[in-house]
Design an enzyme around this catalytic site. Structure first.
Site, PDB file in Angstrom:
ATOM      1  N   CYS A 138       0.909  -1.307  -0.200  1.00  0.00           N
ATOM      2  CA  CYS A 138       0.132   0.043  -0.118  1.00  0.00           C
ATOM      3  C   CYS A 138       0.924   1.300   0.100  1.00  0.00           C
ATOM      4  CB  CYS A 138      -0.900   0.030   1.464  1.00  0.00           C
ATOM      5  SG  CYS A 138      -1.862   1.606   1.496  1.00  0.00           S
ATOM      6  N   ASP A 184      -0.552  -5.855   0.146  1.00  0.00           N
ATOM      7  CA  ASP A 184      -1.622  -6.057  -0.297  1.00  0.00           C
ATOM      8  C   ASP A 184      -1.379  -7.566  -1.219  1.00  0.00           C
ATOM      9  OD1 ASP A 184      -3.209  -3.968   0.501  1.00  0.00           O
ATOM     10  OD2 ASP A 184      -2.247  -2.614  -0.988  1.00  0.00           O
TER      11      ASP A 184
END
Length: 154
Positions: A52, A59
């Site tokens: 992120c 992620d």
């Protein structure tokens, strides 16, 4: 007889260090041996990871790339290392997904390409990103990407 000249490849068959960023990652190509034949090549990366850009937290996504080659195929080891290069790269889901697809399109100039990026929830909301270069050639069998929509524990 198909052209199988791989003499220009730099990674295949060697111990290759993973690139630190997607920008420095080298994608390589090999000749497609069946010119004039429309067929679908699929790569599935069920454990794709990026960061992120706001929090630095990881992620995760399940990415499916389908393409119909023209003159070139992507060399799979270079693709694997390219995808691995996102592990320390901060970018939004949409940016990662579209960047991957466009790098492959720039390299191969395929007849057609689509990407389905099925991101696992962040903040309780899964984000899925889909893109394709246009309509696929008529008469080509395109299987479903096979990734179920996120349902939580339900």
């Amino acid at each position: 007889m198909p052209n199988t000249d791989v003499s220009g490849l730099t990674m295949l068959g060697t111990n290759t260090e993973a690139p630190k960023t997607p920008e420095e990652a080298v994608l390589e190509r090999v000749p497609a041996g069946h010119g004039g034949t429309n067929y679908v090549v699929r790569f599935t990366a069920p454990e794709f990871t990026s960061l992120c850009p706001m929090t630095g937290q990881p992620d995760f996504a399940h990415i499916v790339i389908d393409y119909i080659p023209d003159e070139w195929l992507v060399e799979s080891k270079s693709l694997k290392l390219f995808l691995h290069s996102f592990r320390n790269h901060g970018a939004f889901h949409e940016d990662c997904s579209i960047y991957i697809a466009k790098r492959i399109v720039d390299l191969l100039q395929p007849k057609w390409l689509r990407i389905g990026a099925y991101w696992y929830p962040r903040g309780g909301i899964p984000i899925d990103v889909f893109w394709q270069t246009g309509a696929p050639p008529e008469g080509v069998w395109l299987p479903e990407q096979g990734v179920a929509p996120y349902r939580g524990r339900g």
